[in-house]
Design a protein around this motif. Structure first.
Motif, short mmCIF file in Angstrom:
data_model
loop_
_atom_site.label_atom_id
_atom_site.label_comp_id
_atom_site.label_asym_id
_atom_site.label_seq_id
_atom_site.Cartn_x
_atom_site.Cartn_y
_atom_site.Cartn_z
N ASP A 132 54.00 38.87 34.70
CA ASP A 132 53.14 40.37 34.81
C ASP A 132 51.26 39.45 34.87
N GLY A 134 49.19 42.04 35.35
CA GLY A 134 48.62 43.24 35.00
C GLY A 134 48.99 43.24 33.78
N ASP A 136 49.81 45.42 30.50
CA ASP A 136 50.67 45.96 30.02
C ASP A 136 51.40 45.31 28.81
N GLY A 152 48.73 39.83 31.94
CA GLY A 152 47.60 40.35 32.36
C GLY A 152 46.88 41.42 31.14
N GLY A 237 44.30 47.33 35.97
CA GLY A 237 44.66 45.64 35.76
C GLY A 237 46.18 45.35 37.16
N GLY A 238 46.21 46.80 37.45
CA GLY A 238 47.41 46.67 38.87
C GLY A 238 48.44 45.68 38.48
N GLY A 239 48.91 46.74 37.43
CA GLY A 239 50.28 45.88 36.93
C GLY A 239 51.84 46.45 37.45
N ARG A 240 52.67 45.29 37.70
CA ARG A 240 53.88 45.44 39.00
C ARG A 240 54.80 46.97 38.19
#
Length: 310
Positions: A132, A134, A136, A152, A237-240
């Motif tokens: 990922d 993003g 997390d 990320g 971060g725009g994680g999923r």
């Protein structure tokens, strides 16, 4: 039944008001244990009192008097609880039990789902790195528990930050922080006045893990910087959204506004110390709650014995 029966219904409001100061001023591990035990005792005492009020109203029903051999004259003369109080107690008791059972069932199902997902993650080790982009990182309780970190998040931190992050998440697993959060949420489901206390425990378990990382690294400022960087990276971060909702719920990872700045400020301050006066005040509140609930139960027992012998 006298004033003592109603006090355990009011003490949770006082506990809710004092939860945040206790969470800020006490050593995090001690605060977590104290708030969790307090929430369970206050919720149990309140539920017991509601049951006593409902029972006091139940014995005034003529059919119950006939079946149990109670004296209607004694019941009418002693008047253990007014009808409105007894009826309100019965309704609130039903709502409290229903809410607690529903939450317990959901939490048990969520724990099972998280444990299964943790067991199915790739690799034999306790740490799993995902692709990922993003930022997390989270701990998943299970047998064994797993720590999941995204690429990320690794990119957002330096090697020292990686070690701090791992130490923080290991503390969540080692000390079973999900259990403290779940138990206080269960208490708050039974008594909504305890919701601030549940929120305070969601904060103290994070502070407990922060202090664990600070002791492990010996550098409180580095831990504070890592907490801030990780929070900023996770926000932008725009994680999923790979994190399972159940894991988020167990560890209270949906932070309330201001939680991260408070954690950072606490890490930049000297290590927290135990405060005897606060502990004594909390112990006095819990003792008063238990004594009032016991007195109410004994009072109702004496009344029923008197009504049965006449």
């Amino acid at each position: 039944m006298h004033l003592a029966v109603y006090l355990p219904l009011l003490f949770p409001a006082l506990a809710g008001l004092s939860a945040e100061p206790l969470a800020r001023r006490l050593e995090p591990r001690l605060a977590t244990w104290l708030l969790t035990a307090s929430g369970l005792l206050l919720a149990a005492s309140g539920t017991l009192v509601l049951g006593l009020l409902a029972l006091a109203g139940l014995v005034r029903i003529p059919l119950v008097d006939t079946l149990k051999g109670y004296s209607p004259e004694v019941i009418a003369r002693q008047d253990p609880a007014a009808w409105p109080a007894a009826l309100a107690g019965a309704v609130l008791l039903a709502l409290a039990v229903l809410a607690a059972v529903r939450l317990a069932a959901r939490r048990a199902g969520a724990l099972w789902s998280v444990a299964l997902e943790a067991a199915c993650l790739p690799g034999p080790g306790p740490v799993v790195v995902t692709d990922d982009p993003g930022a997390d990182a989270y701990a998943m309780p299970g047998l064994p528990g797993r720590i999941v970190i995204s690429h990320g998040m690794l990119d957002a931190l330096d090697p020292a930050g990686h070690e701090i992050l791992l130490s923080h998440e290991r503390a969540h697993l080692r000390h079973h922080h999900y259990a403290f959060v779940s138990l206080t949420q269960l208490a708050a489901a039974a008594n909504p006045l305890l919701r601030p206390l549940a929120g305070a425990v969601a904060y103290t378990v994070e502070r407990w893990a922060d202090e664990h990382a600070a002791r492990h690294t010996g550098n409180r400022r580095a831990v504070a910087e890592t907490v801030a960087r990780a929070a900023i990276a996770a926000k932008h971060g725009g994680g999923r959204g790979f994190s399972p909702a159940a894991a988020l719920a167990f560890l209270g990872r949906r932070p309330r506004p201001g939680m991260v700045p408070r954690r950072v400020a606490a890490l930049l301050a000297p290590p927290p110390q135990s405060r005897p006066l606060l502990l004594a005040a909390a112990a006095a509140l819990l003792a008063a709650t238990g004594l009032c609930a016991l007195e109410a139960a004994l009072d109702l027992h004496r009344f029923l014995e008197l009504a049965h012998t006449r």
